[in-house]
Design a protein around this motif. Structure first.
Motif, mmCIF file in Angstrom:
data_model
loop_
_atom_site.group_PDB
_atom_site.id
_atom_site.type_symbol
_atom_site.label_atom_id
_atom_site.label_comp_id
_atom_site.label_asym_id
_atom_site.label_seq_id
_atom_site.Cartn_x
_atom_site.Cartn_y
_atom_site.Cartn_z
ATOM 1 N N ILE A 158 -4.715 7.204 -5.899
ATOM 2 C CA ILE A 158 -5.236 5.847 -5.809
ATOM 3 C C ILE A 158 -4.131 4.783 -5.939
ATOM 4 C CG2 ILE A 158 -5.874 5.776 -8.267
ATOM 5 C CD1 ILE A 158 -7.719 4.037 -5.351
ATOM 6 N N ASP A 171 -12.247 6.253 -6.767
ATOM 7 C CA ASP A 171 -10.821 6.203 -6.518
ATOM 8 C C ASP A 171 -10.165 7.581 -6.538
ATOM 9 O OD1 ASP A 171 -10.793 3.488 -6.201
ATOM 10 O OD2 ASP A 171 -10.304 3.043 -8.296
ATOM 11 N N ARG A 229 -3.324 10.263 -0.558
ATOM 12 C CA ARG A 229 -2.507 9.607 -1.577
ATOM 13 C C ARG A 229 -3.345 9.373 -2.825
ATOM 14 N NH1 ARG A 229 3.058 9.203 -0.214
ATOM 15 N NH2 ARG A 229 3.275 8.559 1.950
ATOM 16 N N PRO A 237 -9.441 10.097 -11.025
ATOM 17 C CA PRO A 237 -8.036 9.666 -11.036
ATOM 18 C C PRO A 237 -7.447 9.538 -12.443
ATOM 19 C CG PRO A 237 -9.469 7.820 -10.503
ATOM 20 C CD PRO A 237 -10.331 9.051 -10.522
ATOM 21 N N ILE A 269 -9.206 11.613 -5.461
ATOM 22 C CA ILE A 269 -8.874 12.349 -4.238
ATOM 23 C C ILE A 269 -9.997 13.353 -3.972
ATOM 24 C CG2 ILE A 269 -7.335 14.148 -3.307
ATOM 25 C CD1 ILE A 269 -5.002 12.621 -4.452
ATOM 26 N N ARG A 290 -2.769 3.976 -2.756
ATOM 27 C CA ARG A 290 -3.694 3.372 -1.792
ATOM 28 C C ARG A 290 -3.794 1.867 -2.041
ATOM 29 N NH1 ARG A 290 -8.965 7.390 -2.134
ATOM 30 N NH2 ARG A 290 -7.826 9.359 -2.020
ATOM 31 N N ARG A 316 -4.041 7.947 3.965
ATOM 32 C CA ARG A 316 -4.237 7.419 2.621
ATOM 33 C C ARG A 316 -5.193 8.260 1.797
ATOM 34 N NH1 ARG A 316 -2.039 2.152 2.453
ATOM 35 N NH2 ARG A 316 0.047 2.659 3.187
ATOM 36 N N GLU A 336 -12.485 9.437 1.782
ATOM 37 C CA GLU A 336 -12.279 8.436 0.746
ATOM 38 C C GLU A 336 -13.618 8.004 0.176
ATOM 39 O OE1 GLU A 336 -9.395 5.274 1.291
ATOM 40 O OE2 GLU A 336 -8.516 6.380 2.965
#
Lengths: 810, 112
Positions: A544, B52, A542, B63, B54, A547, A539, B16
């Motif tokens: 957002i 959020d 990926r 994002p 990457i 996700r 994830r 993340e």
């Protein structure tokens, strides 16, 4: 020069007459022009009729001179009027209604007519020629799935008609008198290669067959051959050749042989009568092709304006079969057994490639190309100019690799046609590069339309760009990104052969180990697609949206769109949506353009609860995947419906939902050609009609607008669904990441896609559908993740202890 | 230094980010290959939620419009503009992520 306005009468409103008239008017002299056309249409591109039959072009797209052209040029046009008589003494023509028109100069451009062999039964209903718009319209009306069509005549026109009928859904048989297809243009070997590629498309070939009789009660039902064999037929097309229309000329006392005789000035035996096009015979040759028309027109324009300065010495013509994917080119002598000739051959049976050059006295006298016509322009140029090839003997079939890649292309004259389909010359391309700043293939296509037909000139266009455009950029085989410098296709191969199941593995072994926001989502898609869902999901790679299964909005909130298959919902669902919107104070509820309902402005933390309370699956309006299938009402309620669009749309959405695609994919199903759900501008559209479905692909109505291409016409709903499945999976497996279907179809060419999907061998089709089924098996509604969410995916983390200094103030 | 216990390390998956809420203040905490880092959550461009984004190496991509923010320095690295966000020291102790929030206090004081 006389001051009196001269009266010019043109008999024939076809390509020859109008091409010529256009040139005559260009000389600027005043003419009082009257054109008589037997057909009731303005001048159209007759050669493109096979594209109309094959669903690649619409009727109105092949018009060459619209009515406005005639009026703007003060040309009086009399359509549907047949001239039956010429009086060369009184200098007038008579039409069949007795009308009389006087002329000072008369131009005959009467063209030719289909030759219909005198076979008993040829006058039965459902027997057609394939010559004009009227024929084409009738064929399109009659053709369809389940119809058994037979084409008599395995020449250029017959084969193109056969392919067109097949695309319309007919099962098609071609019957040819000779043992070799296109025997005027091909030798035995070339004919065999052509036969094989036509058969590979699913057209049945019966060669060396003479039709003895056509049987049927009022309409055609059976064909009987001279060897006694019989076949069933619902629709018969006779394409047994054409005959020049010389009767009018002959009756007027002009000298005629096979055609109306003309000299090098295009003058007939009467000094005030001229002739041009397929009805003329010049130096013993009758041309049945377009190219000579323009050369003849130019000469005639000079003659008729009294200049008599240019002469026509005949044309070197080549023939190209216009069936996309079945490449055939032929020019000049095809039989080297003529005195003093020799042949150079190349064959590759596995690839279906055959080439033969016929040489005479060191010059190219003829050429046959089957399966690969990429060099046709070069050979045509050699043939036309008669250049001595003795010094290049070793490189005739395979050109010597040029030291400078641009050299070959640089030597090509500006006038030479690069794109035969759209008639784009090298000069036009160079102009586009210099004046419009074109530097990529896609820009070139957009500006000049070159390479947007069959696409076979793509390589040459690319070469030209590379050689001429200062800022040339490769845009077709771009590597994914700097982190992992391979093309999408190559990456698929790597992932598969090296058994790489995660994004990180690909990046570690073939990339920089880090990746970025471009390649990580792309690789996520690729590993998922290659392993049909049996990959290691990552994830962090990926976006957002994928996700949290919602679409991020400009303020960081999300939108929630539940799935409503086919745009169908229920009162209970609507109540739940309303309740959720109330309870979570959703700032906006909006109906989308895709027949669904959007809840906008939702907080991330509320997503799982909202999904739960909606009790509906994710509409995946955030994903590069199957979005929706839009439907019209169809037979269930609509009084015009011919097919059940709603049930079919719901079924289609059920089959494709939860699957990822290279870019978003939007579908539509309509129950009749009124097309109320706009299926012709969707990635895949099913268009119902009486007794059949058209499956169209590659449509767009977003940032670009593109009408979808016809993939196939089928008789059953299941057949349409299967065709959609084949295309859907083929697109999944072959498009670049973030390449919409319309760009993919444009890049690949619809014919290639047809051959790889609906007309592919059965085992290939089965394999595509099996891989789709496997992926589908692995896919599930992402909103079910609410039951076991990933760690803290939807929560705002609160500190475990109160920060010493901050707490009070906030 | 004012270390505040935040959450368990396993709460933030590798590569993340997650949003930490302290009053009205949002801090994005990221799990990089060999460490955790923390920055202000809102992108200096248009307030996009950086948590959020990457993660590529030691950079996060917003994002909303793809601005790149360096997670170690807080500086915007793409586009080339002199903008940035505040960073916060992070340490891991006994399986817990701890953040030094004293910079936050200073901000609050400046604002006050």
């Amino acid at each position: 020069m006389k001051t009196k306005v001269q009266r010019l009468v043109v008999v024939g409103n076809g390509m020859a007459g109008m091409a010529c008239l256009e040139q005559i008017l260009r000389h600027g002299k005043d003419w009082d022009v009257t054109v008589f056309g037997e057909e009731t249409y303005v001048n159209y591109n007759r050669i493109m009729l096979s594209s109309v039959l094959a669903g690649e072009k619409q009727m109105d797209e092949i018009i060459l001179h619209p009515l406005t052209w005639y009026s703007e040029n003060q040309v009086q046009l009399q359509l549907g009027t047949r001239i039956v008589d010429i009086d060369p003494v009184k200098k007038l023509v008579r039409d069949e209604d007795g009308g009389v028109t006087e002329y000072d100069k008369l131009l005959l451009a009467t063209g030719s007519s289909p030759f219909v062999p005198p076979i008993p039964g040829v006058n039965l209903a459902n027997v057609y020629a394939f010559r004009n718009i009227q024929d084409t319209k009738k064929l399109l009306e009659r053709a369809g799935p389940g119809v058994k069509a037979v084409v008599i005549g395995g020449g250029l026109l017959g084969l193109e008609a056969a392919r067109g009928l097949q695309v319309q859904g007919c099962s098609v048989t071609v019957v040819h008198l000779m043992p070799t297809l296109m025997d005027r243009q091909l030798d035995e070997t070339g004919g065999r290669y052509l036969k094989e590629s036509m058969e590979a498309l699913g057209v049945t070939m019966k060669l060396g067959k003479q039709t003895r009789e056509i049987l049927g009660e009022g309409k055609v039902e059976r064909l009987v051959f001279s060897d006694g064999e019989e076949i069933e037929v619902d629709l018969l097309v006779i394409a047994a050749g054409i005959r020049p229309n010389i009767e009018l000329g002959r009756k007027a006392g002009l000298e005629v042989q096979r055609g109306i005789l003309v000299n090098d000035y295009l003058e007939t035996s009467d000094p005030d009568v001229f002739a041009v096009g397929e009805c003329v015979e010049h130096r013993g040759v009758v041309y049945g092709l377009v190219a000579p028309l323009y050369e003849q027109g130019r000469v005639l324009a000079s003659t008729i304006n009294g200049l008599r300065e240019s002469t026509y010495a005949g044309s070197a013509t080549g023939t190209k079969l216009k069936i996309m994917g079945v490449d055939v080119f032929s020019a000049g002598l095809i039989d080297e057994r003529n005195g003093g000739c020799e042949a150079i051959r190349y064959e590759d049976p596995a690839q279906g490639i055959y080439k033969k050059l016929v040489l005479k006295d060191g010059c190219l006298a003829g050429v046959i190309l089957v399966g690969d016509v990429s060099d046709s322009a070069r050979y045509m140029e050699w043939y036309r100019t008669g250049v001595d090839l003795s010094s290049q003997r070793r490189h005739l079939l395979f050109p010597e690799p040029a030291a400078d890649a641009g050299e070959n292309i640089a030597m090509m004259p500006d006038s030479e046609t690069v794109c035969g389909c759209l008639g784009v010359s090298k000069g036009t391309i160079i102009e586009a590069i210099h004046e419009k700043g074109v530097c990529t293939m896609s820009q070139l296509k957009a500006v000049t339309r070159a390479s947007t037909g069959c696409g076979s000139c793509g390589g040459k266009c690319q070469e030209l760009l590379r050689a001429v455009a200062p800022d040339y950029e490769e845009d077709e085989k771009k590597s994914l990104c700097g982190c992992v410098p391979f093309t999408d296709d190559r990456l698929r191969e790597i992932i598969h052969t090296q058994h790489l199941k995660s994004v990180q593995a690909v990046l570690d072994i073939y990339g920089n180990g880090t990746g970025c926001e471009i390649c990580r989502p792309a690789l996520s898609y690729l590993v998922d697609q290659v392993w049909c869902g049996e990959h290691e999901e990552d994830r962090s790679s990926r976006f957002i949206n994928d996700r949290v299964h919602a679409n991020i909005q400009r303020d960081g909130t999300f939108s929630v769109i539940p799935r409503m298959r086919g745009g169908v919902t229920t009162p209970a669902e609507l109540r739940r949506i309303a309740d959720v919107a109330d309870k979570y104070e959703v700032p906006m509820v909006k109906v989308t353009g895709s027949q669904r309902i959007d809840l906008l402005g939702v907080k991330k933390a509320d997503l799982p609860k909202i999904w739960e309370e909606l009790g509906m699956p994710s509409g995946q309006a955030y994903a590069k995947g199957l979005r929706m299938v839009k439907t019209c009402v169809g037979t269930q309620f609509c009084r015009f419906g011919t097919q059940d669009a709603i049930s079919t749309g719901v079924e289609l959405e059920t089959r494709f939902e939860n699957l990822y695609t290279p870019h978003k994919t939007k579908l539509a199903v309509v129950g009749c050609p009124r097309n109320c759900a706009e299926a012709t501008v969707k990635d895949i559209g099913l268009i119902g009609q009486e007794g059949s479905w058209q499956v169209v692909v590659g449509g767009a109505a977003g940032k670009s607008v593109r009408e979808a291409d016809l993939l196939i016409t089928v008789s059953t709903t299941e057949g349409a669904l299967v065709a959609a499945e084949l295309f859907f999976q083929y697109y999944r497996e072959n498009a670049n990441y973030l390449e919409r279907s319309y760009d993919f179809v444009e890049r690949s060419g619809i014919e290639k896609i047809r051959r790889a999907t609906v007309y592919a061998p059965d085992e290939q089709k089965l394999a595509l559908r099996e891989r789709l089924a496997k992926s589908k098996n692995q896919a599930s509604d992402p909103w079910l993740e609410r039951n076991s969410p990933r760690p803290t995916q939807f929560v705002q983390i609160a500190p475990m202890e109160v920060p010493v200094d901050v707490a009070v103030r906030s | 230094m004012a270390w505040t216990k935040i959450t368990k390390t396993e709460d933030i998956p590798l590569r993340e980010g997650r949003c930490l809420e302290i009053g009205r203040k949002e801090i994005a905490v990221f799990h990089l290959r060999d460490k955790f880092v923390a920055i202000d959550n809102r992108c200096p461009h248009d307030q996009g939620p950086l948590c959020d984004g990457i993660v590529k190496g030691t950079t996060v991509v917003c994002p909303l419009h793809g601005w790149n923010v360096n997670l170690e320095t807080g500086k915007v690295s793409k586009p080339d503009v002199p903008a940035g966000v505040r960073t916060y020291p992070v340490r891991v102790k006994d399986g817990l992520i701890e953040i030094d929030l004293s910079a936050l206090t200073e901000v609050e004081e400046e604002a006050a």
